[in-house]
Design an enzyme around this catalytic site. Structure first.
Site, PDB file in Angstrom:
ATOM      1  N   LYS A   1      -9.290   4.643 -19.342  1.00  0.00           N
ATOM      2  CA  LYS A   1      -9.707   5.045 -20.689  1.00  0.00           C
ATOM      3  C   LYS A   1      -8.547   4.851 -21.688  1.00  0.00           C
ATOM      4  CE  LYS A   1     -13.240   6.433 -18.271  1.00  0.00           C
ATOM      5  NZ  LYS A   1     -14.167   5.511 -17.750  1.00  0.00           N
TER       6      LYS A   1
ATOM      7  N   ARG B   1       0.827  -1.218   0.000  1.00  0.00           N
ATOM      8  CA  ARG B   1       0.000   0.000   0.000  1.00  0.00           C
ATOM      9  C   ARG B   1       0.861   1.268   0.000  1.00  0.00           C
ATOM     10  NH1 ARG B   1      -2.094   1.877   4.446  1.00  0.00           N
ATOM     11  NH2 ARG B   1      -2.376  -0.154   5.410  1.00  0.00           N
TER      12      ARG B   1
ATOM     13  N   ASP C   1      -8.391  17.657 -15.647  1.00  0.00           N
ATOM     14  CA  ASP C   1      -8.700  16.276 -16.007  1.00  0.00           C
ATOM     15  C   ASP C   1      -8.393  16.135 -17.502  1.00  0.00           C
ATOM     16  OD1 ASP C   1      -9.851  13.855 -16.743  1.00  0.00           O
ATOM     17  OD2 ASP C   1     -11.412  13.989 -15.218  1.00  0.00           O
TER      18      ASP C   1
ATOM     19  N   TYR D   1     -17.215  15.470 -15.561  1.00  0.00           N
ATOM     20  CA  TYR D   1     -17.543  14.052 -15.359  1.00  0.00           C
ATOM     21  C   TYR D   1     -18.452  13.927 -14.133  1.00  0.00           C
ATOM     22  CZ  TYR D   1     -17.256   9.234 -14.069  1.00  0.00           C
ATOM     23  OH  TYR D   1     -17.609   7.961 -13.708  1.00  0.00           O
TER      24      TYR D   1
HETATM   25  N1  PLP Z   1     -12.670  11.690 -15.473  1.00  0.00           N
HETATM   26  C1  PLP Z   1     -13.296  11.478 -16.629  1.00  0.00           C
HETATM   27  C2  PLP Z   1     -13.250  12.536 -17.686  1.00  0.00           C
HETATM   28  C3  PLP Z   1     -14.012  10.291 -16.841  1.00  0.00           C
HETATM   29  O1  PLP Z   1     -14.653  10.099 -18.017  1.00  0.00           O
HETATM   30  C4  PLP Z   1     -14.045   9.304 -15.811  1.00  0.00           C
HETATM   31  C5  PLP Z   1     -14.782   8.039 -15.981  1.00  0.00           C
HETATM   32  O2  PLP Z   1     -15.568   7.889 -16.888  1.00  0.00           O
HETATM   33  C6  PLP Z   1     -13.386   9.572 -14.609  1.00  0.00           C
HETATM   34  C7  PLP Z   1     -12.697  10.754 -14.481  1.00  0.00           C
HETATM   35  C8  PLP Z   1     -13.405   8.581 -13.471  1.00  0.00           C
HETATM   36  O3  PLP Z   1     -12.577   7.500 -13.744  1.00  0.00           O
HETATM   37  P1  PLP Z   1     -12.785   6.005 -13.197  1.00  0.00           P
HETATM   38  O4  PLP Z   1     -14.026   5.448 -13.798  1.00  0.00           O
HETATM   39  O5  PLP Z   1     -11.513   5.309 -13.615  1.00  0.00           O
HETATM   40  O6  PLP Z   1     -12.897   6.096 -11.697  1.00  0.00           O
END
Ligand code: PLP
Length: 372
Positions: free
Chosen positions: A195, A46, A170, A98
């Site tokens: 992604k 961890r 992001d 998101y």
């Molecule tokens: N940021 C964006 C732009 C996303 O599209 C997503 C998930 O779809 C996330 C963050 C969150 O990621 P995770 O699903 O890996 O927790």
């Protein structure tokens, strides 16, 4: 150069076996010498583990940061960053964001003694007005999810910095192949590595890459260590493997998406296309300045009702109806349904993640789905 770093960063020939592909280290604990010091820097899984560390080396190199942290998910990365802020902090979020991050703010920030506001982030005057003396973080997402909006990252960052707030971008949709937020002044780049970085719809992970290895990085590292959102060795191994082909995948996917968006805009059954590569997109000029290509995510609105839009989605045969994005296969999603109650996404909007199939096949599939 970027492509070379993508292939080599965080990798090395395994000294004990000569293996070219990196070994997967599943050990949860690591030996110490006679004086009690860890033999090779790792102590407990961890705190750190070899596969996670290799991935972090690569992530820092690709985003051009001083330090990177890998997480169990994108939301794990987002939460650790928020948990790195002091009680009493104010956070400014974009309105189009998101939905998981918006839900995290809604459900947890007040419990953690923080406040937040959401602003239309393309409106820099609105951002300026929302900043308070106690604002510690401005959250940017460009292109945004699901409306594919564009924020001027350099300008928004400069405004936030003037008021002493840090900035996270992001960068999941663009990836460092197309956009480099740290070079534009941002303090942190965030990724859902689930992604494009993983790239094959088979691993969940998240990342934070810091421009400087200072207190903010240490606080987020502490949050990950104590609260536990670490990346597992196998997840780290898969994401690192994904990074090796990131530039070729993203460049091709973005090219196909651009072609599809251009064609969709002329389709009689399409009301609007949200894609920053189109001159009709309100953020086109800013996107052209801060991105090297316009990404492989687009959304479009069908001329018609929720039912007619769902019928279009029901007819696709090559696209897979599924949420998420960034894999080799093209996905199509009725976003309002996925987001569920409380979604503000238009009912006639379909979101598309363009994969690596041939452009003509994808166009033909959308065409027959739209024709009904
Ligand atoms: N940021 C964006 C732009 C996303 O599209 C997503 C998930 O779809 C996330 C963050 C969150 O990621 P995770 O699903 O890996 O927790």
């Amino acid at each position: 150069r970027f492509e070379t770093l993508a292939v080599h960063a965080g990798g090395h020939l395994d000294e004990t076996t000569g293996a070219v592909a990196p070994p997967l280290h599943l050990s949860t604990t690591f030996g110490r010498d006679a004086l009690g010091n860890p033999v090779a820097g790792h102590s407990y899984i961890r705190d750190s583990n070899p596969n996670q560390s290799s991935l972090e080396t690569a992530l820092a190199a690709l985003e051009g940061g001083a330090a990177a942290l890998a997480f169990s998910s994108g939301m794990g990365a987002a939460s650790a960053l928020l948990q790195a802020l002091p009680a009493g902090a104010h956070v400014v979020l974009p309105e189009d964001l998101y939905y998981g991050v918006r839900a995290a703010a809604r459900d947890y920030l007040s419990k953690w003694g923080m406040t937040w506001d959401a602003v239309p982030m393309h409106d820099l005057a609105a951002l300026r007005e929302a900043l308070r003396p106690e604002t510690r973080l401005v959250w940017l997402e460009s292109p945004s999810n699901p409306l594919i909006g564009i924020t001027d990252l350099a300008a928004a960052t400069a405004i936030a910095h003037e008021k002493g707030a840090r900035v996270v971008v992001d960068n999941t949709f663009a990836t460092p192949v197309l956009q480099r937020p740290l070079d534009l002044g941002a303090d942190v780049a965030l990724h859902s590595t689930t992604k494009y970085m993983g790239g094959h719809s088979d691993v969940i992970g998240g990342a934070l890459v810091f421009r400087e290895a200072g207190l903010f990085h240490e606080e987020a590292l502490h949050a990950r260590h104590i609260l536990g959102a670490v990346a597992s060795p196998f997840a780290s191994w898969l994401v690192l493997r994904g990074l090796r082909t990131l530039p070729v995948r993203v460049e091709r996917q973005a090219r196909t998406a651009h072609a599809l968006a251009t064609w969709l805009e002329t389709h009689p059954r399409v009301e609007a296309v949200h894609y920053p590569g189109l001159p009709s997109h309100p953020g086109h000029e800013v996107a052209a300045r801060q991105m090297s290509a316009f990404g492989a995510m687009l959304s479009f609105r069908v001329k018609g009702s929720r039912e007619e839009t769902l019928a279009v989605s029901a007819r696709v045969a090559l696209f897979t109806r599924a949420t998420s994005l960034g894999g080799v296969e093209s996905l199509l999603e009725h976003r309002a349904t996925s987001e569920g109650p409380g979604s503000t996404t238009p009912e006639n909007l379909l979101r598309v993640s363009v994969g690596l199939e041939h452009e003509d096949d994808l166009r033909a599939d959308l065409d027959q789905a739209l024709a009904g």
